[in-house]
Motif scaffolding. Sequence first.
Motif, PDB file in Angstrom:
ATOM      1  N   LEU A   1      33.305  47.169  17.342  1.00 56.41           N
ATOM      2  CA  LEU A   1      33.446  47.163  18.794  1.00 56.41           C
ATOM      3  C   LEU A   1      34.002  45.831  19.276  1.00 56.41           C
ATOM      4  O   LEU A   1      34.896  45.788  20.121  1.00 56.41           O
ATOM      5  N   PHE A   2      33.477  44.727  18.744  1.00 55.63           N
ATOM      6  CA  PHE A   2      33.974  43.405  19.123  1.00 55.63           C
ATOM      7  C   PHE A   2      35.433  43.231  18.718  1.00 55.63           C
ATOM      8  O   PHE A   2      36.214  42.564  19.406  1.00 55.63           O
ATOM      9  N   ASP A   3      35.821  43.838  17.594  1.00 61.42           N
ATOM     10  CA  ASP A   3      37.199  43.701  17.115  1.00 61.42           C
ATOM     11  C   ASP A   3      38.187  44.521  17.921  1.00 61.42           C
ATOM     12  O   ASP A   3      39.331  44.106  18.127  1.00 61.42           O
ATOM     13  N   MET A   4      37.766  45.688  18.409  1.00 64.08           N
ATOM     14  CA  MET A   4      38.709  46.610  19.031  1.00 64.08           C
ATOM     15  C   MET A   4      38.902  46.400  20.529  1.00 64.08           C
ATOM     16  O   MET A   4      39.955  46.729  21.070  1.00 64.08           O
ATOM     17  N   LEU A   5      37.893  45.854  21.224  1.00 62.21           N
ATOM     18  CA  LEU A   5      37.991  45.718  22.679  1.00 62.21           C
ATOM     19  C   LEU A   5      38.843  44.512  23.073  1.00 62.21           C
ATOM     20  O   LEU A   5      38.703  43.427  22.516  1.00 62.21           O
ATOM     21  N   ARG A   6      39.696  44.732  24.051  1.00 63.09           N
ATOM     22  CA  ARG A   6      40.588  43.686  24.542  1.00 63.09           C
ATOM     23  C   ARG A   6      40.381  43.483  26.045  1.00 63.09           C
ATOM     24  O   ARG A   6      39.747  44.309  26.714  1.00 63.09           O
ATOM     25  N   ALA A   7      40.938  42.405  26.566  1.00 64.30           N
ATOM     26  CA  ALA A   7      40.842  42.118  28.002  1.00 64.30           C
ATOM     27  C   ALA A   7      41.375  43.299  28.804  1.00 64.30           C
ATOM     28  O   ALA A   7      42.456  43.824  28.511  1.00 64.30           O
ATOM     29  N   GLY A   8      40.615  43.721  29.797  1.00 60.23           N
ATOM     30  CA  GLY A   8      40.991  44.851  30.625  1.00 60.23           C
ATOM     31  C   GLY A   8      40.371  46.161  30.190  1.00 60.23           C
ATOM     32  O   GLY A   8      40.369  47.129  30.952  1.00 60.23           O
ATOM     33  N   ASP A   9      39.841  46.218  28.957  1.00 57.17           N
ATOM     34  CA  ASP A   9      39.164  47.421  28.474  1.00 57.17           C
ATOM     35  C   ASP A   9      37.787  47.541  29.129  1.00 57.17           C
ATOM     36  O   ASP A   9      37.221  46.554  29.619  1.00 57.17           O
TER      37      ASP A   9
ATOM     38  N   ARG B   1      27.592  38.689  28.281  1.00 58.28           N
ATOM     39  CA  ARG B   1      28.377  37.520  28.714  1.00 58.28           C
ATOM     40  C   ARG B   1      29.577  37.290  27.800  1.00 58.28           C
ATOM     41  O   ARG B   1      30.656  36.886  28.258  1.00 58.28           O
ATOM     42  N   GLU B   2      29.407  37.552  26.499  1.00 59.19           N
ATOM     43  CA  GLU B   2      30.521  37.392  25.564  1.00 59.19           C
ATOM     44  C   GLU B   2      31.628  38.392  25.872  1.00 59.19           C
ATOM     45  O   GLU B   2      32.811  38.038  25.875  1.00 59.19           O
ATOM     46  N   PHE B   3      31.259  39.627  26.160  1.00 53.75           N
ATOM     47  CA  PHE B   3      32.269  40.614  26.530  1.00 53.75           C
ATOM     48  C   PHE B   3      32.972  40.201  27.822  1.00 53.75           C
ATOM     49  O   PHE B   3      34.199  40.338  27.945  1.00 53.75           O
ATOM     50  N   MET B   4      32.217  39.701  28.797  1.00 50.15           N
ATOM     51  CA  MET B   4      32.830  39.269  30.053  1.00 50.15           C
ATOM     52  C   MET B   4      33.786  38.107  29.822  1.00 50.15           C
ATOM     53  O   MET B   4      34.848  38.042  30.431  1.00 50.15           O
ATOM     54  N   ARG B   5      33.413  37.169  28.932  1.00 53.19           N
ATOM     55  CA  ARG B   5      34.299  36.046  28.625  1.00 53.19           C
ATOM     56  C   ARG B   5      35.618  36.541  28.033  1.00 53.19           C
ATOM     57  O   ARG B   5      36.667  35.923  28.217  1.00 53.19           O
TER      58      ARG B   5
ATOM     59  N   VAL C   1      36.366  41.905  29.078  1.00 47.62           N
ATOM     60  CA  VAL C   1      35.943  43.301  28.956  1.00 47.62           C
ATOM     61  C   VAL C   1      34.949  43.620  30.072  1.00 47.62           C
ATOM     62  O   VAL C   1      34.040  42.832  30.349  1.00 47.62           O
ATOM     63  N   ILE C   2      35.113  44.763  30.709  1.00 41.40           N
ATOM     64  CA  ILE C   2      34.200  45.212  31.757  1.00 41.40           C
ATOM     65  C   ILE C   2      33.119  46.070  31.116  1.00 41.40           C
ATOM     66  O   ILE C   2      33.411  46.979  30.333  1.00 41.40           O
TER      67      ILE C   2
ATOM     68  N   MET D   1      25.808  50.518  36.889  1.00 43.13           N
ATOM     69  CA  MET D   1      26.028  49.077  36.990  1.00 43.13           C
ATOM     70  C   MET D   1      27.389  48.689  36.395  1.00 43.13           C
ATOM     71  O   MET D   1      27.864  49.307  35.443  1.00 43.13           O
ATOM     72  N   THR D   2      28.000  47.649  36.973  1.00 41.65           N
ATOM     73  CA  THR D   2      29.261  47.119  36.464  1.00 41.65           C
ATOM     74  C   THR D   2      29.135  45.605  36.312  1.00 41.65           C
ATOM     75  O   THR D   2      28.738  44.913  37.252  1.00 41.65           O
ATOM     76  N   PHE D   3      29.490  45.120  35.127  1.00 43.23           N
ATOM     77  CA  PHE D   3      29.459  43.676  34.867  1.00 43.23           C
ATOM     78  C   PHE D   3      30.830  43.241  34.380  1.00 43.23           C
ATOM     79  O   PHE D   3      31.337  43.768  33.391  1.00 43.23           O
ATOM     80  N   ASP D   4      31.438  42.299  35.096  1.00 47.95           N
ATOM     81  CA  ASP D   4      32.710  41.747  34.634  1.00 47.95           C
ATOM     82  C   ASP D   4      32.787  40.275  35.021  1.00 47.95           C
ATOM     83  O   ASP D   4      31.988  39.783  35.810  1.00 47.95           O
ATOM     84  N   GLY D   5      33.744  39.589  34.434  1.00 45.94           N
ATOM     85  CA  GLY D   5      33.872  38.155  34.677  1.00 45.94           C
ATOM     86  C   GLY D   5      34.945  37.812  35.676  1.00 45.94           C
ATOM     87  O   GLY D   5      35.381  36.658  35.747  1.00 45.94           O
ATOM     88  N   ALA D   6      35.406  38.809  36.455  1.00 44.24           N
ATOM     89  CA  ALA D   6      36.535  38.585  37.360  1.00 44.24           C
ATOM     90  C   ALA D   6      36.174  37.708  38.552  1.00 44.24           C
ATOM     91  O   ALA D   6      36.993  36.914  39.010  1.00 44.24           O
TER      92      ALA D   6
END
Length: 212
Positions: A55-63, A85-89, A92-93, A101-106
């Motif tokens: 999962l960490f390998d496949m997800l990219r910014a905007g996914d 927090r790592e996904f947000m950095r 990844v949303i 709930m929605t968590f993003d770093g935008a």
Amino acid sequence: MKTVLYARVSTADQTSAHQRTQAEAAGFKIDDVVADHGVSGVSTRLVERPEGRRLFDMLRAGDTLVVRWVDRLGRNYADVTETIREFMRRGVIVRTVINGMTFDGATKDPMQQAVRDALIGFMAAMSQAQAEATKEAQRAGIDHAKADETERTYKGRKPSYTRPQFVMVRDMLAMETGTSEIARAAGLSRQTVLRIKADPAAGESALLAWGL
């Protein structure tokens, strides 16, 4: 940009297909499903799980990463908060099916960031508390089933719910969801939900007695 559902499936929990059905019913268009089977959410961090690493390998910014609830990511406060927090950095949303709930770093607004981070911490703490409560309920159910030799011989009435339904009801009750909403989500009568709410140890005992 894609939407990926992550499902952690234990022997006493829902199937990945069930979790996908829930997500799609909530309006998510799922492009891919990543699932770990038989992995503890308490002792095994997401990045240490076979499919969690993928999962960490496949997800990219905007996914978008979709989970039934944050407990699919882990049952440990520190692990869950750091994972989100790592996904947000990474851009990844993270979205949950339950509670939407929605968590993003935008956001760059410090007040909004503070509210977001406090909510992540609260949900992660609830996830760990839920895990501890589940262990206690299971122990209580085992003790309840073993309390009397006669009761162990006579199984009593077969439960009108499956273990996945019981787990869903118990988890949603822990999040203080209304009984009518739980009944609809689990496909049970409101009376059954109320019985589980009144005595979860007895519900666990009945499932154990029938080998469910």
